[in-house]
Design an enzyme around this catalytic site. Structure first.
Site, PDB file in Angstrom:
ATOM      1  N   LYS A 106     -11.271  -4.985  -6.488  1.00 46.36           N
ATOM      2  CA  LYS A 106     -12.456  -5.103  -5.990  1.00 46.36           C
ATOM      3  C   LYS A 106     -13.749  -4.549  -7.049  1.00 46.36           C
ATOM      4  O   LYS A 106     -14.483  -3.714  -6.705  1.00 46.36           O
ATOM      5  CB  LYS A 106     -12.956  -4.598  -4.620  1.00 46.36           C
ATOM      6  CG  LYS A 106     -11.856  -5.001  -3.444  1.00 46.36           C
ATOM      7  CD  LYS A 106     -12.181  -4.221  -2.347  1.00 46.36           C
ATOM      8  CE  LYS A 106     -11.304  -4.681  -1.198  1.00 46.36           C
ATOM      9  NZ  LYS A 106      -9.760  -4.154  -1.272  1.00 46.36           N
ATOM     10  N   LEU A 107     -13.679  -5.294  -8.202  1.00 49.74           N
ATOM     11  CA  LEU A 107     -14.561  -4.821  -9.182  1.00 49.74           C
ATOM     12  C   LEU A 107     -16.348  -4.908  -8.749  1.00 49.74           C
ATOM     13  O   LEU A 107     -16.285  -6.059  -8.176  1.00 49.74           O
ATOM     14  CB  LEU A 107     -14.554  -5.670 -10.596  1.00 49.74           C
ATOM     15  CG  LEU A 107     -13.529  -5.001 -11.472  1.00 49.74           C
ATOM     16  CD1 LEU A 107     -11.862  -4.951 -10.806  1.00 49.74           C
ATOM     17  CD2 LEU A 107     -13.429  -5.318 -13.028  1.00 49.74           C
TER      18      LEU A 107
ATOM     19  N   ASP B 180       1.023  -1.171  -0.148  1.00 52.15           N
ATOM     20  CA  ASP B 180      -0.042   0.037   0.037  1.00 52.15           C
ATOM     21  C   ASP B 180       1.052   1.320   0.071  1.00 52.15           C
ATOM     22  O   ASP B 180       0.919   2.121   1.121  1.00 52.15           O
ATOM     23  CB  ASP B 180      -0.797  -0.126   1.129  1.00 52.15           C
ATOM     24  CG  ASP B 180      -2.080  -1.314   0.980  1.00 52.15           C
ATOM     25  OD1 ASP B 180      -2.383  -1.344  -0.002  1.00 52.15           O
ATOM     26  OD2 ASP B 180      -2.131  -1.747   2.161  1.00 52.15           O
TER      27      ASP B 180
ATOM     28  N   THR C  78     -14.121  -5.623   5.891  1.00 52.65           N
ATOM     29  CA  THR C  78     -14.045  -5.678   7.373  1.00 52.65           C
ATOM     30  C   THR C  78     -14.202  -4.276   8.248  1.00 52.65           C
ATOM     31  O   THR C  78     -14.309  -4.225   9.334  1.00 52.65           O
ATOM     32  CB  THR C  78     -12.504  -6.113   7.874  1.00 52.65           C
ATOM     33  OG1 THR C  78     -11.608  -5.654   6.927  1.00 52.65           O
ATOM     34  CG2 THR C  78     -12.258  -7.523   7.737  1.00 52.65           C
TER      35      THR C  78
ATOM     36  N   ASP D 206      -5.826  -6.305  -6.263  1.00 49.29           N
ATOM     37  CA  ASP D 206      -6.866  -6.151  -5.451  1.00 49.29           C
ATOM     38  C   ASP D 206      -7.646  -4.818  -5.857  1.00 49.29           C
ATOM     39  O   ASP D 206      -7.680  -3.802  -5.388  1.00 49.29           O
ATOM     40  CB  ASP D 206      -6.362  -5.992  -3.916  1.00 49.29           C
ATOM     41  CG  ASP D 206      -7.519  -5.622  -3.132  1.00 49.29           C
ATOM     42  OD1 ASP D 206      -8.699  -6.096  -3.353  1.00 49.29           O
ATOM     43  OD2 ASP D 206      -7.202  -5.080  -1.834  1.00 49.29           O
TER      44      ASP D 206
ATOM     45  N   LYS E  84       0.606  -7.825  -3.107  1.00 48.26           N
ATOM     46  CA  LYS E  84      -0.885  -7.307  -3.377  1.00 48.26           C
ATOM     47  C   LYS E  84      -0.757  -5.818  -3.901  1.00 48.26           C
ATOM     48  O   LYS E  84       0.113  -5.195  -3.323  1.00 48.26           O
ATOM     49  CB  LYS E  84      -1.560  -7.430  -2.378  1.00 48.26           C
ATOM     50  CG  LYS E  84      -3.063  -7.024  -2.455  1.00 48.26           C
ATOM     51  CD  LYS E  84      -3.963  -6.500  -1.150  1.00 48.26           C
ATOM     52  CE  LYS E  84      -3.919  -5.303  -0.751  1.00 48.26           C
ATOM     53  NZ  LYS E  84      -5.183  -4.874  -0.228  1.00 48.26           N
TER      54      LYS E  84
ATOM     55  N   ARG F 275       0.939  -3.314   7.112  1.00 48.25           N
ATOM     56  CA  ARG F 275       1.863  -2.536   7.750  1.00 48.25           C
ATOM     57  C   ARG F 275       2.780  -3.253   8.479  1.00 48.25           C
ATOM     58  O   ARG F 275       4.151  -2.839   9.069  1.00 48.25           O
ATOM     59  CB  ARG F 275       1.005  -1.473   8.796  1.00 48.25           C
ATOM     60  CG  ARG F 275       0.491  -0.620   7.733  1.00 48.25           C
ATOM     61  CD  ARG F 275      -0.746   0.211   8.409  1.00 48.25           C
ATOM     62  NE  ARG F 275      -1.821  -0.595   8.282  1.00 48.25           N
ATOM     63  CZ  ARG F 275      -3.184  -0.068   8.896  1.00 48.25           C
ATOM     64  NH1 ARG F 275      -3.299   1.052   9.389  1.00 48.25           N
ATOM     65  NH2 ARG F 275      -4.192  -1.035   8.716  1.00 48.25           N
TER      66      ARG F 275
ATOM     67  N   ASP G 238     -19.683  -3.748 -10.853  1.00 52.52           N
ATOM     68  CA  ASP G 238     -20.521  -2.873 -11.666  1.00 52.52           C
ATOM     69  C   ASP G 238     -21.498  -3.773 -12.395  1.00 52.52           C
ATOM     70  O   ASP G 238     -21.568  -5.212 -12.067  1.00 52.52           O
ATOM     71  CB  ASP G 238     -19.491  -2.314 -12.731  1.00 52.52           C
ATOM     72  CG  ASP G 238     -20.019  -0.897 -13.114  1.00 52.52           C
ATOM     73  OD1 ASP G 238     -21.156  -1.056 -13.540  1.00 52.52           O
ATOM     74  OD2 ASP G 238     -19.129  -0.075 -13.423  1.00 52.52           O
TER      75      ASP G 238
ATOM     76  N   ARG H 104      -1.798  -9.389  12.787  1.00 53.76           N
ATOM     77  CA  ARG H 104      -0.597  -8.715  13.475  1.00 53.76           C
ATOM     78  C   ARG H 104       0.119  -9.703  14.254  1.00 53.76           C
ATOM     79  O   ARG H 104      -0.421 -10.500  14.435  1.00 53.76           O
ATOM     80  CB  ARG H 104      -1.516  -7.735  14.219  1.00 53.76           C
ATOM     81  CG  ARG H 104      -2.485  -6.512  13.820  1.00 53.76           C
ATOM     82  CD  ARG H 104      -1.270  -5.603  13.112  1.00 53.76           C
ATOM     83  NE  ARG H 104      -2.103  -4.427  12.350  1.00 53.76           N
ATOM     84  CZ  ARG H 104      -2.249  -4.492  11.078  1.00 53.76           C
ATOM     85  NH1 ARG H 104      -1.965  -5.385  10.193  1.00 53.76           N
ATOM     86  NH2 ARG H 104      -2.839  -3.407  10.649  1.00 53.76           N
TER      87      ARG H 104
HETATM   88  O1  C5P Z   1      -1.538  -2.873   7.085  1.00 50.22           O
HETATM   89  P1  C5P Z   1      -2.566  -3.960   7.132  1.00 50.22           P
HETATM   90  O2  C5P Z   1      -2.071  -5.272   7.592  1.00 50.22           O
HETATM   91  O3  C5P Z   1      -3.916  -3.733   8.024  1.00 50.22           O
HETATM   92  O4  C5P Z   1      -3.126  -4.250   5.498  1.00 50.22           O
HETATM   93  C1  C5P Z   1      -4.325  -5.182   5.464  1.00 50.22           C
HETATM   94  C2  C5P Z   1      -4.340  -5.140   3.652  1.00 50.22           C
HETATM   95  O5  C5P Z   1      -5.564  -5.768   3.261  1.00 50.22           O
HETATM   96  C3  C5P Z   1      -4.795  -3.646   3.234  1.00 50.22           C
HETATM   97  O6  C5P Z   1      -4.433  -3.536   1.984  1.00 50.22           O
HETATM   98  C4  C5P Z   1      -6.373  -3.497   3.204  1.00 50.22           C
HETATM   99  O7  C5P Z   1      -6.882  -2.670   2.127  1.00 50.22           O
HETATM  100  C5  C5P Z   1      -6.818  -4.880   2.817  1.00 50.22           C
HETATM  101  N1  C5P Z   1      -8.089  -5.372   3.197  1.00 50.22           N
HETATM  102  C6  C5P Z   1      -8.455  -5.381   4.551  1.00 50.22           C
HETATM  103  N2  C5P Z   1      -9.581  -5.747   4.940  1.00 50.22           N
HETATM  104  C7  C5P Z   1     -10.456  -6.261   3.967  1.00 50.22           C
HETATM  105  C8  C5P Z   1      -9.993  -6.407   2.597  1.00 50.22           C
HETATM  106  C9  C5P Z   1      -8.735  -5.934   2.388  1.00 50.22           C
HETATM  107  O8  C5P Z   1      -7.771  -5.080   5.427  1.00 50.22           O
HETATM  108  N3  C5P Z   1     -11.841  -6.688   4.186  1.00 50.22           N
END
Ligand code: C5P
Length: 234
Positions: free
Chosen positions: A63-64, A10, A121, A61, A34, A213, A66, A183
């Site tokens: 996420k389409l 990201d 989420t 990623d 990703k 992260r 439409d 985490r």
């Molecule tokens: O930094 P972190 O580990 O929280 O990143 C999680 C990644 O997963 C981000 O790119 C976030 O957009 C993605 N994501 C998410 N929850 C979802 C779908 C995608 O956290 N339901």
């Protein structure tokens, strides 16, 4: 079933992304990466080609969501990038998911794996009831969307590791669960609410974990990635 650790790159631009990935150049097996909307909209499809050229498998990623015909055509364009994994929103419905699969499939029958986001989420029960007028329990909605994705022929879904076992129970062990919200035990949660460690995600049945992260912001990202692999893959 193969387990993979996917690094969520990201970052706002290609220079930062390629600088980050350069740290992983010495690894013989390049990490799964990703690429999301932020980077794709900033740099375009060429970013995907450059990351692939470095030897990384790619989860695109985007996420389409439409009308079926538009999603089918968009997926046909994306099929030319030959990524490993790509996704749609299950909320677009079964015919949209079937159209996505059709668009993604090349004339020789080959295609990238296609998964669906069930409920983000960031969505909770209160938001779903207030804004979407859906009054069923969130877990029931996730499971029902997962079943729609499976019956449309998709390969799996994005969900929380906490839902992975229920999704496998309903849709089978081969149906992929790709789970963010990871985490380390002592780590900072940031804006994620329902988090698990890589080891617990494995125990709960996740197939792929998406980690942002905890790796991208680590003092030593290669070591943090290695720790995820040790906990989740081995
Ligand atoms: O930094 P972190 O580990 O929280 O990143 C999680 C990644 O997963 C981000 O790119 C976030 O957009 C993605 N994501 C998410 N929850 C979802 C779908 C995608 O956290 N339901």
């Amino acid at each position: 079933m193969n387990h993979h650790v996917i690094i969520a790159c990201d970052f706002a631009d290609g220079r930062t992304t390629l600088g980050f990935l350069n740290r992983f150049a010495p690894l013989s097996q390049k990490p799964f990466v990703k690429i999301g909307m932020e980077l794709f909209y900033a740099e375009g499809p060429d970013m995907v080609r450059r990351v692939k050229a470095l030897g990384h498998p790619v989860f695109l990623d985007l996420k389409l969501h439409d009308i079926p015909n538009t999603v089918k055509k968009a997926m046909a364009s994306l099929s030319r990038l030959d990524v490993d994994l790509v996704n749609v929103h299950a909320g677009g419905g079964r015919s949209m998911m079937e159209a996505a699969l059709e668009g993604l499939t090349r004339p020789d029958g080959s295609r990238s794996k296609l998964i669906a986001v069930t409920m983000l989420t960031s969505t909770d029960q209160a938001m779903m009831e207030r804004d979407l007028l859906i009054e069923k329990p969130l877990e029931e909605v996730v499971l029902s969307y997962a079943e729609n994705a499976k019956s449309a022929g998709l390969d799996g879904i994005v969900c929380s590791p906490l839902e992975a076992a229920a999704v496998h129970g309903r849709c089978g062990q081969e149906f992929l669960t790709v789970t963010p919200g990871i985490r380390f035990a002592e780590g900072d949660k940031g804006d994620q609410k329902r988090v698990t460690t890589p080891a617990l995600a494995k125990e709960l049945g996740s197939d792929y974990i998406v980690v942002g992260r905890p790796i991208t912001q680590a003092a030593d990202p290669v070591e943090a990635y290695g720790r995820c692999v040790r906990e989740f893959v081995r």
